[in-house]
Structures are given as structure tokens and as C-alpha cells.
Enzyme design. Structure first.
Site, PDB file in Angstrom:
ATOM      1  N   ALA A   1       0.830  -1.206   0.000  1.00 24.26           N
ATOM      2  CA  ALA A   1       0.000   0.000   0.000  1.00 24.26           C
ATOM      3  C   ALA A   1       0.864   1.257   0.000  1.00 24.26           C
ATOM      4  O   ALA A   1       1.962   1.257   0.561  1.00 24.26           O
ATOM      5  CB  ALA A   1      -0.916  -0.008   1.221  1.00 24.26           C
TER       6      ALA A   1
ATOM      7  N   ASP B   1      -0.326  -9.887   7.126  1.00 31.87           N
ATOM      8  CA  ASP B   1       1.036  -9.520   7.500  1.00 31.87           C
ATOM      9  C   ASP B   1       1.967 -10.289   6.580  1.00 31.87           C
ATOM     10  O   ASP B   1       2.008 -11.520   6.603  1.00 31.87           O
ATOM     11  CB  ASP B   1       1.277  -9.887   8.963  1.00 31.87           C
ATOM     12  CG  ASP B   1       2.661  -9.462   9.454  1.00 31.87           C
ATOM     13  OD1 ASP B   1       3.560  -9.248   8.614  1.00 31.87           O
ATOM     14  OD2 ASP B   1       2.841  -9.357  10.686  1.00 31.87           O
TER      15      ASP B   1
ATOM     16  N   CYS C   1      12.549   4.118   2.203  1.00 31.85           N
ATOM     17  CA  CYS C   1      12.654   5.572   2.016  1.00 31.85           C
ATOM     18  C   CYS C   1      13.360   6.158   3.234  1.00 31.85           C
ATOM     19  O   CYS C   1      12.941   7.154   3.802  1.00 31.85           O
ATOM     20  CB  CYS C   1      11.286   6.217   1.780  1.00 31.85           C
ATOM     21  SG  CYS C   1      10.064   5.898   3.061  1.00 31.85           S
TER      22      CYS C   1
END
Length: 450
Positions: A269, A317, A389
Site C-alpha cells: 500500500a 502480515d 525511504c
């Protein structure tokens, strides 16, 4: 119990005063621990004008971007700190200081409007304090700013632990990173190669008088000179383009799925990378996107529908493979691991306030667990692309060093590129390089069985 006229009037005033709205959003972050995105979603009234919404957003982002320095100044200017229950007043003080120090709002207007907002907050008794704080800053600004400049992490508006981590990991690049973290990120588009080309879409933007340029490294990326609303983008709803930073777009280029391959996007997502993989590799056999958040899975579904793409979506998960894996191996795996997000502080300045040093240790454990769990799902000869990131070595090259030491069937597939910095393992993009977010990539290949 029915609200009194006074309570109803106060609520109406609060919902119409842009500075009060901004202060309450800031309070939600600094006192309640909400993300800025969540605070804005909850705190921005739908009745607010476009201009006022933009003002509230600019103030909220600005205060959180410079929080460390603004709060230092506020503490210097207050005789005693505000009580915890008065965190809204702290937010108003920060807001006033931000307007004076970092915006084009005239100082006298910043003072008067912030004091006026304080009077309308239901705590009019604090108006004199806010007035004194802001006027005192105007009188002693040079001296106070010089005092802040003597403390590097205050001057650069970073919490001490993060300042030290950046200094330790990137001694040569620290000034650049710290400076870029306090800049507003640009808006980058990803062109859907199933619909058009980057060059053709660039020409469409020019016809709409939207200034833009092609990105030097991400093939489908277009950088806008100035951010615009998505409804101004030609054929956005028809799936011609999406919004995605150029650094994130490199994932699909690096993984480069081939015809007939089965691909997994773990922790997928909101689906930007999944969609990009499908756009550039329409002949793969299947893309499976896994995420543990059902609401975020819905966001992936929305993106797929708009772009007219198909994928297998699983709410689970990713580390608990026994709950969702069908025992069929994947040829390519993208692990965009949960991380500190220290590479996207430009877009999410609240990270500086919300993230802690202890969080990094916990995230490293989660990342390690995901690598260990997903590696058995990769077919011999297949590749796993590890991405974050983050700009912290603990989450990046050191994570991969540990993994390779423990897996003799794994080898690094070197990333040869003109972007980023070559590390002991993988490549690191420093925040702001070619307009990109801070990002890390490492590509791992599984040895074929002998």
C-alpha cells in the site's frame, strides 16, 4: 446534553478561523501524536474556502518543519512553559513565531491575528501572554536567532538524535541533507506507459500551460515546476498519469519483471509501485500485492481501477507467510520495507517530531523478519529488491550486510546507475538528489539449485 449558545458560538468561531484550525492541527501532532496527514484529514472543515485550506496546510507544514527551532524560541520567550492541557496555546505561539520568521505575513499582522485567534480559542486569558511573546520576539529577534544558531540541531530544526544519526552516517553530505529536509518537495508524475509516453504527456501539460520537465533517471517521470491539483492534470481520471516521486519510480525499473514471471509486492500500500510494475510489464503472469491494512488495500484497489490494471490483493502480515502464501514461488519480489521514512521528511515534516531513536531499533527487527520470511518464497534464480525511504545505514546497507552473511544462497546483484551513492551493498539516494526523495535500494539474487 445540549450545547449552550456560548459553546455553539465558540465551536462555530473555531471552525471558521484559519489560524485556530491550524493550531488545533498542530496540537494534534505535537500533543496527541497524530500524523500530520491524519490531523489534516480530521481537522480541515469541508466548508473552508480553497484559499483558507491552502493557508492552514502551509502553516501546519511550516510549523512542524521548523518545530525544533520555533519551540526553542518559544521556551526562551515564556516565563514558564504552558501546561500540558494548554498545548493549543503552545501551538498558537509556534504559529505566530513561524509567521514572523518564515512567511510573507507582515509582522504586525502576524501578531494581531494570532492574538485575535487566541481570544477566540476559549482561552482569552492567554491573549496577553501570546501578545507579549510575539512582540518580545520582534524586539529581540536578532539576539534570539543568534542564540539558536549556536546549537546546530536547533538551527537546522532536527531532534538531536536524528541530527547525530545523519552526522554520523553522512559526514560529507550532512549539510545538504539537513537543508533539503527543510525544503518543500516538488510534485512528480508517473506516466502510464500503457496509455501514453512521457514525452507525449509533457506536450499535453504544455498545452495546459503547466510547466514541467522530464526526469533524468526515472523513465516515466515528469517533474512539475509548480504543484497543481490532480483535477488539472490531463486525463488523470482516465489513468494516463499518477503522482509518485521519481526515487520511488526506480523500483519498477530495477526489478524489471519479464513475460510470464510471477511477482510479489510485499507491504504494497498504497500501491504506486504495484501499479508501476504492471504498467511497464503487462505480460507478467500475476502480481500479488500484500498489505496488513485493509483500508490501505482499498486504496490499492482504487488505484488499480483508475489505471485499468489487475492484481491479486491480499490483506495479511507479509511476514506471516503461512497465513497467505499458496506455496507457488515468485520470480521477483519487491520488499518496500517499513522504515523510519527519514528520506521523505520534506513531504512529512512531522516525522522529525513523531519518530524516536527507539523506533529505529524496532523497525530494523521488523525489516529483518520480513527479509527472512520472504526469502523462501523466491524461486531459484529469482531476484528480491529491498527498498526503503530511509537514509539511515542501520536500516539499509547494514541490514543487507547482515542478511548476506546469514544466507549462503543469496548474492548481491550490483545496481549500476548514474544516480545515488554506491554503498558496501546497494545504492543510496540522498534527499534532494535530482529532486528525489531519500531512498535506498539493494538487489539480491537467489542462487540456482545445483
Amino acid at each position: 446534553m445540549r450545547a449552550t449558545f456560548k459553546e455553539s458560538h465558540l465551536a462555530k468561531v473555531k471552525s471558521n478561523n484559519s489560524r485556530l484550525i491550524a493550531a488545533n492541527i498542530i496540537k494534534s501532532v505535537i500533543a496527541e501524536g497524530r500524523s500530520l496527514d491524519s490531523a489534516l484529514e480530521r481537522g480541515l472543515p469541508s466548508t473552508l474556502s480553497t484559499q483558507d485550506r491552502a493557508f492552514v496546510q502551509a502553516m501546519s507544514y511550516g510549523v512542524l518543519r521548523w518545530y525544533e527551532k520555533l519551540n526553542f524560541l518559544l521556551e526562551k520567550l515564556l516565563r514558564k512553559p504552558f501546561r500540558k492541557k494548554d498545548s493549543d496555546l503552545q501551538a498558537l505561539g509556534l504559529l505566530g513565531l513561524y509567521q514572523i520568521g518564515y512567511t510573507r505575513v507582515k509582522p504586525h499582522a502576524a501578531v494581531s491575528e494570532t492574538v485575535s485567534a487566541t481570544k477566540k480559542s476559549g482561552k482569552s486569558w492567554a491573549a496577553a501572554t501570546i501578545n507579549a511573546v510575539l512582540r518580545n520576539y520582534l524586539r529581540n529577534r536578532e539576539e534570539l536567532d543568534q542564540e539558536a544558531e549556536k546549537i546546530p540541531h536547533i538551527q537546522t530544526a532536527h531532534p538531536l538524535w536524528l541530527y547525530d544519526a545523519i552526522k554520523d552516517d553522512w559526514p560529507e553530505q550532512q549539510t545538504e541533507i539537513l537543508s533539503n529536509n527543510n525544503l518543500q518537495a516538488g510534485m512528480t508524475l508517473r506516466v502510464n506507459s500503457q496509455k501514453t509516453t512521457a514525452q507525449a504527456y509533457l506536450e499535453s501539460l504544455e498545452k495546459q500551460n503547466i510547466e514541467a520537465s522530464l526526469h533524468p533517471f526515472a523513465r516515466e517521470a515528469i517533474c512539475l515546476q509548480k504543484a497543481v491539483e490532480i483535477d488539472q492534470l490531463p486525463d488523470f481520471q482516465q489513468g494516463a498519469v499518477s503522482v509518485q516521486d521519481a526515487a520511488a519510480q526506480l523500483a519498477a525499473q530495477l526489478l524489471a519483471p519479464q513475460e510470464g514471471e510471477r511477482v510479489l509486492d510485499a507491504c504494497a500500500a498504497p500501491g504506486g509501485k504495484s501499479c508501476h510494475l504492471l504498467e511497464i510489464s503487462p505480460t507478467i503472469s500475476e502480481l500479488v500485492a500484500v498489505d496488513c491494512d485493509a483500508k490501505r488495500i482499498e486504496k490499492i484497489k482504487e488505484n488499480l481501477n483508475r489505471l485499468q490494471l489487475k492484481a491479486t490483493l491480499i490483506t495479511a502480515d507479509a511476514a506471516l507467510t503461512g497465513d497467505w502464501w499458496d506455496k507457488k514461488p515468485f520470480n521477483k519480489i519487491l520488499l518496500d520495507a517499513p522504515c523510519s521514512a527519514t528520506g521523505v521528511i520534506r513531504r512529512h515534516p512531522d516525522i522529525k517530531w513523531l519518530r524516536t531513536k527507539e523506533d529505529i531499533d524496532n523497525l530494523v527487527i521488523i525489516q529483518q523478519a520480513l527479509l527472512e520470511a520472504l526469502w523462501p518464497l523466491l524461486a531459484p534464480g529469482g531476484r528480491l529488491l529491498y527498498a526503503t525511504c530511509s537514509i539511515l545505514k542501520q536500516e539499509n546497507e547494514l541490514q543487507i550486510t547482515r542478511f548476506l552473511a546469514n544466507h549462503k544462497d543469496a548474492a548481491e546483484h550490483a545496481i549500476i546507475a548514474d544516480w545515488g551513492i554506491t554503498r558496501s551493498h546497494g545504492r543510496q539516494i540522498i534527499t534532494g538528489e535530482s529532486g528525489m526523495d531519500g531512498f535506498y535500494y539493494a538487489c539480491l539474487k537467489k542462487h540456482c539449485a545445483t
